[in-house]
Design a protein around this motif. Structure first.
Motif, PDB file in Angstrom:
ATOM      1  N   TRP A  84      -7.556   9.784  -6.469  1.00 62.55           N
ATOM      2  CA  TRP A  84      -6.274   9.132  -6.184  1.00 62.55           C
ATOM      3  C   TRP A  84      -5.148  10.146  -5.981  1.00 62.55           C
ATOM      4  N   ALA A  85      -5.434  11.224  -5.276  1.00 65.39           N
ATOM      5  CA  ALA A  85      -4.421  12.248  -4.999  1.00 65.39           C
ATOM      6  C   ALA A  85      -3.246  11.632  -4.244  1.00 65.39           C
ATOM      7  N   GLY A  86      -2.042  11.914  -4.710  1.00 60.16           N
ATOM      8  CA  GLY A  86      -0.845  11.443  -4.026  1.00 60.16           C
ATOM      9  C   GLY A  86      -0.456  10.011  -4.327  1.00 60.16           C
ATOM     10  N   HIS A  87      -1.209   9.313  -5.160  1.00 62.31           N
ATOM     11  CA  HIS A  87      -0.895   7.928  -5.519  1.00 62.31           C
ATOM     12  C   HIS A  87       0.133   7.914  -6.640  1.00 62.31           C
ATOM     13  N   PRO A  88       0.865   6.812  -6.806  1.00 57.97           N
ATOM     14  CA  PRO A  88       1.883   6.737  -7.862  1.00 57.97           C
ATOM     15  C   PRO A  88       1.276   6.936  -9.243  1.00 57.97           C
ATOM     16  N   ARG A  89       2.072   7.521 -10.121  1.00 58.18           N
ATOM     17  CA  ARG A  89       1.631   7.724 -11.507  1.00 58.18           C
ATOM     18  C   ARG A  89       1.509   6.390 -12.219  1.00 58.18           C
ATOM     19  N   LEU A  90       0.560   6.348 -13.142  1.00 60.38           N
ATOM     20  CA  LEU A  90       0.392   5.176 -13.999  1.00 60.38           C
ATOM     21  C   LEU A  90       1.048   5.453 -15.346  1.00 60.38           C
ATOM     22  N   GLN A  91       1.302   4.390 -16.088  1.00 57.99           N
ATOM     23  CA  GLN A  91       1.799   4.556 -17.452  1.00 57.99           C
ATOM     24  C   GLN A  91       0.791   5.383 -18.241  1.00 57.99           C
ATOM     25  N   GLN A  92       1.292   6.120 -19.229  1.00 56.94           N
ATOM     26  CA  GLN A  92       0.417   6.912 -20.071  1.00 56.94           C
ATOM     27  C   GLN A  92      -0.615   6.000 -20.737  1.00 56.94           C
ATOM     28  N   GLY A  93      -1.856   6.459 -20.764  1.00 53.72           N
ATOM     29  CA  GLY A  93      -2.918   5.703 -21.414  1.00 53.72           C
ATOM     30  C   GLY A  93      -3.712   4.814 -20.465  1.00 53.72           C
ATOM     31  N   TRP A  94      -3.337   4.776 -19.184  1.00 53.82           N
ATOM     32  CA  TRP A  94      -4.065   3.989 -18.184  1.00 53.82           C
ATOM     33  C   TRP A  94      -4.773   4.932 -17.221  1.00 53.82           C
ATOM     34  N   ILE A  95      -5.942   4.527 -16.730  1.00 50.74           N
ATOM     35  CA  ILE A  95      -6.625   5.253 -15.654  1.00 50.74           C
ATOM     36  C   ILE A  95      -7.035   4.258 -14.578  1.00 50.74           C
ATOM     37  N   ARG A  96      -7.303   4.804 -13.405  1.00 49.29           N
ATOM     38  CA  ARG A  96      -7.810   3.997 -12.299  1.00 49.29           C
ATOM     39  C   ARG A  96      -9.332   4.099 -12.266  1.00 49.29           C
ATOM     40  N   CYS A  97      -9.969   3.008 -11.907  1.00 53.10           N
ATOM     41  CA  CYS A  97     -11.413   2.969 -11.667  1.00 53.10           C
ATOM     42  C   CYS A  97     -11.616   2.191 -10.367  1.00 53.10           C
ATOM     43  N   TRP A  98     -12.829   2.155  -9.876  1.00 53.10           N
ATOM     44  CA  TRP A  98     -13.123   1.417  -8.643  1.00 53.10           C
ATOM     45  C   TRP A  98     -14.179   0.372  -8.934  1.00 53.10           C
ATOM     46  N   SER A  99     -13.894  -0.858  -8.526  1.00 53.15           N
ATOM     47  CA  SER A  99     -14.840  -1.950  -8.683  1.00 53.15           C
ATOM     48  C   SER A  99     -15.676  -2.055  -7.410  1.00 53.15           C
ATOM     49  N   ARG A 100     -16.960  -1.877  -7.559  1.00 53.34           N
ATOM     50  CA  ARG A 100     -17.835  -2.043  -6.392  1.00 53.34           C
ATOM     51  C   ARG A 100     -17.900  -3.506  -5.976  1.00 53.34           C
ATOM     52  N   SER A 101     -17.944  -4.417  -6.941  1.00 54.03           N
ATOM     53  CA  SER A 101     -18.087  -5.834  -6.601  1.00 54.03           C
ATOM     54  C   SER A 101     -16.837  -6.385  -5.918  1.00 54.03           C
ATOM     55  N   GLN A 102     -15.660  -5.878  -6.282  1.00 52.96           N
ATOM     56  CA  GLN A 102     -14.411  -6.340  -5.665  1.00 52.96           C
ATOM     57  C   GLN A 102     -13.953  -5.404  -4.538  1.00 52.96           C
ATOM     58  N   ASP A 103     -14.612  -4.261  -4.377  1.00 48.93           N
ATOM     59  CA  ASP A 103     -14.244  -3.225  -3.418  1.00 48.93           C
ATOM     60  C   ASP A 103     -12.747  -2.922  -3.508  1.00 48.93           C
ATOM     61  N   SER A 104     -12.317  -2.647  -4.743  1.00 50.96           N
ATOM     62  CA  SER A 104     -10.902  -2.447  -5.013  1.00 50.96           C
ATOM     63  C   SER A 104     -10.732  -1.615  -6.279  1.00 50.96           C
ATOM     64  N   GLU A 105      -9.580  -0.943  -6.362  1.00 53.01           N
ATOM     65  CA  GLU A 105      -9.311  -0.236  -7.607  1.00 53.01           C
ATOM     66  C   GLU A 105      -8.848  -1.210  -8.666  1.00 53.01           C
TER      67      GLU A 105
END
Length: 124
Positions: A84-105
């Motif tokens: 997620w280079a260049g994407h907005p920062r998230l609140q501390q303690g959160w991470i991004r993952c990718w859902s294969r079933s929803q094809d979405s972060e």
């Protein structure tokens, strides 16, 4: 001193298995995990090619196609800046993952394993 990898691994002993094909989330520090991350680091060229033009934000879907699929919360945590280079920062303690079933972060709060697909809940 515990690094980010250790904190993520310690805080994420279990999490919902969004898009893992029913196999659940595996957390651990095996040599296979380490090899996975080394392989991921070797594909920086592919990740750079997967960036979109104008905003210099990476295309997570394209980046994920260039690296071995992260199999643990620990790996997702270590690959945040790459996927997620260049994407907005998230609140501390959160991470991004990718859902294969929803094809979405989606977003995972490490402290209690809460997940959401709503980015407005997690932006810094």
């Amino acid at each position: 001193r515990r690094g980010a990898r250790g904190r993520v691994e310690a805080e994420c002993a279990s999490a919902p298995a969004h898009g893992t094909g029913g196999g659940g989330v595996v957390v651990g520090g095996s040599s296979a995990s380490k090899r996975h991350l080394e392989d991921a680091g070797a594909s920086d060229r592919g990740a750079r090619q997967a960036r979109t033009g104008d905003t210099n934000k990476s295309d997570p879907r394209a980046v994920l196609k260039t690296i071995p699929w992260p199999a643990t919360i620990n790996q997702w945590g270590q690959l945040q800046k790459k996927i997620w280079a260049g994407h907005p920062r998230l609140q501390q303690g959160w991470i991004r993952c990718w859902s294969r079933s929803q094809d979405s972060e989606y977003y995972l709060r490490l402290s209690d394993k809460t997940t959401t697909f709503n980015i407005s809940e997690v932006l810094a």
